[in-house]
Design a protein around this motif. Structure first.
Motif, short mmCIF file in Angstrom:
data_model
loop_
_atom_site.label_atom_id
_atom_site.label_comp_id
_atom_site.label_asym_id
_atom_site.label_seq_id
_atom_site.Cartn_x
_atom_site.Cartn_y
_atom_site.Cartn_z
N PHE A 1 0.83 -1.20 0.00
CA PHE A 1 0.00 0.00 0.00
C PHE A 1 0.87 1.26 0.00
CE2 PHE A 1 -3.46 -2.86 1.30
CZ PHE A 1 -4.46 -2.38 0.46
N ALA A 2 2.01 1.19 0.70
CA ALA A 2 2.91 2.36 0.68
C ALA A 2 3.50 2.58 -0.70
CB ALA A 2 4.03 2.15 1.70
N HIS A 3 3.79 1.48 -1.42
CA HIS A 3 4.37 1.57 -2.76
C HIS A 3 3.38 2.23 -3.73
CE1 HIS A 3 7.34 0.10 -5.81
NE2 HIS A 3 6.29 0.22 -6.59
N TYR A 4 2.09 1.92 -3.54
CA TYR A 4 1.04 2.47 -4.40
C TYR A 4 0.17 3.45 -3.60
CZ TYR A 4 2.51 -1.42 -7.33
OH TYR A 4 3.26 -2.31 -8.07
N ARG A 5 0.82 4.36 -2.88
CA ARG A 5 0.16 5.21 -1.90
C ARG A 5 -0.97 6.04 -2.50
NH1 ARG A 5 -0.85 4.73 2.77
NH2 ARG A 5 1.33 4.26 3.27
N GLN A 6 -0.76 6.68 -3.62
CA GLN A 6 -1.80 7.55 -4.18
C GLN A 6 -3.05 6.74 -4.54
OE1 GLN A 6 -0.50 10.02 -7.43
NE2 GLN A 6 -2.53 10.85 -7.83
N TYR A 7 -2.83 5.58 -5.18
CA TYR A 7 -3.97 4.72 -5.53
C TYR A 7 -4.67 4.22 -4.27
CZ TYR A 7 -6.49 0.49 -6.81
OH TYR A 7 -7.45 -0.46 -6.94
N ALA A 8 -3.87 3.79 -3.28
CA ALA A 8 -4.45 3.23 -2.05
C ALA A 8 -5.26 4.27 -1.30
CB ALA A 8 -3.34 2.68 -1.16
N ASP A 9 -4.75 5.50 -1.23
CA ASP A 9 -5.47 6.56 -0.51
C ASP A 9 -6.79 6.89 -1.20
OD1 ASP A 9 -3.47 6.69 1.36
OD2 ASP A 9 -2.55 8.51 0.55
N GLU A 10 -6.78 6.94 -2.52
CA GLU A 10 -8.01 7.24 -3.26
C GLU A 10 -9.02 6.09 -3.13
OE1 GLU A 10 -10.94 8.99 -5.52
OE2 GLU A 10 -9.22 9.85 -4.47
#
Length: 271
Positions: A19-28
């Motif tokens: 999730f940290a690696h894909y932070r922007q996607y995960a946050d959205e």
């Protein structure tokens, strides 16, 4: 690595570092899902929420940030430690607990229980039923559970993008290989993580997730004392119906309030 230590390591990789690696996607994704939860469950900001199999706590943290009282529970102690650290960093008062969903220690404590991201089905049918029984006990009368799980009738569509392939996480790469066993209605997923720079090449112990069709799932909920209220085809707004092409099924059920004695007496008098 021993099996438990191996699983903890993998849970950290998937629930924290991926999730940290894909932070922007995960946050959205989290924002959209929490918007849906609030709308679909009719949350008013005063409810106490239990997030079962909370992983890194993304739903728990987001709900707490919006004012809800939240307990997040997961079996992986290392992941819970990351979630608690995130709550502290963000100044959020979330209770994160290391625990087994098969043995929930709560009785009539929560207004809402969440079981997201196909977290029902990791055990045999009897044990999966016991998980739902424990969720029912954890709910106050009138409380609701929301379960998000894959629709087995559309598993081929889901696996088109998920079946196999490499993808980056951190400084390494994950190989995912997934298949569906129709004889057991079970999704089987294996992983391998390779980080050549750090000399890491490890294999996941393997996940097997029993998938339930809607009639099976609603029968299990009723057996736990939970009455199905609604079902959606995804965790998005505006809400989408559960229909033939739905990859996800998102079911909301309620633990009905007990009938008051006066109502029972009045009903008998009318007969």
């Amino acid at each position: 690595m021993p099996d438990q230590a191996s699983r903890e390591w993998w849970e950290e990789l998937f629930q924290v570092y991926e999730f940290a690696h894909y932070r922007q996607y995960a946050d959205e994704l989290t924002r959209r899902e929490v918007d849906f939860l609030i709308d679909a469950l009719g949350l008013r900001g005063v409810e106490t929420v239990l997030d079962v199999a909370c992983g890194g706590g993304r739903h728990s943290l987001a709900l707490a940030a919006r004012g809800w009282t939240v307990v997040g529970l997961d079996a992986a102690a290392s992941v819970i430690a990351h979630a608690q650290a995130a709550a502290t960093d963000q100044g959020l008062n979330v209770e994160f607990v290391t625990g087994d969903m098969r043995q929930l220690p709560y009785h009539e404590r929560f207004d809402v229980v969440l079981l997201m991201n196909s977290s029902l089905g990791f055990f045999d049918d009897e044990t999966n039923q016991a998980v739902l029984n424990g969720i029912a006990r954890a709910l106050v009368p009138g409380g609701k559970v929301l379960i998000q799980c894959l629709n087995p009738y559309q598993i081929e569509r889901y696996l088109r993008d998920f079946r196999s392939g490499w993808y980056p996480v951190g400084s390494g790469f994950v190989l995912r290989e997934a298949r569906f066993d129709p004889r057991r209605a079970t999704l089987v997923i294996n992983y391998r993580y390779v980080d050549a720079g750090r000399g890491i090449d490890v294999t996941h112990p393997g996940d097997q997730i029993r998938l339930y069709g809607f009639p099976e799932l609603t029968a299990m909920l009723r057996a736990a004392g939970l009455r199905p209220l609604s079902v959606f085809g995804d965790t998005t707004l505006p809400p989408v119906p559960f229909e033939e092409a739905s990859i996800w099924q998102v079911v909301i059920a309620i633990r009905d309030r007990p009938v008051r004695k006066e109502a029972e007496d009045a009903d008998r008098a009318d007969r």
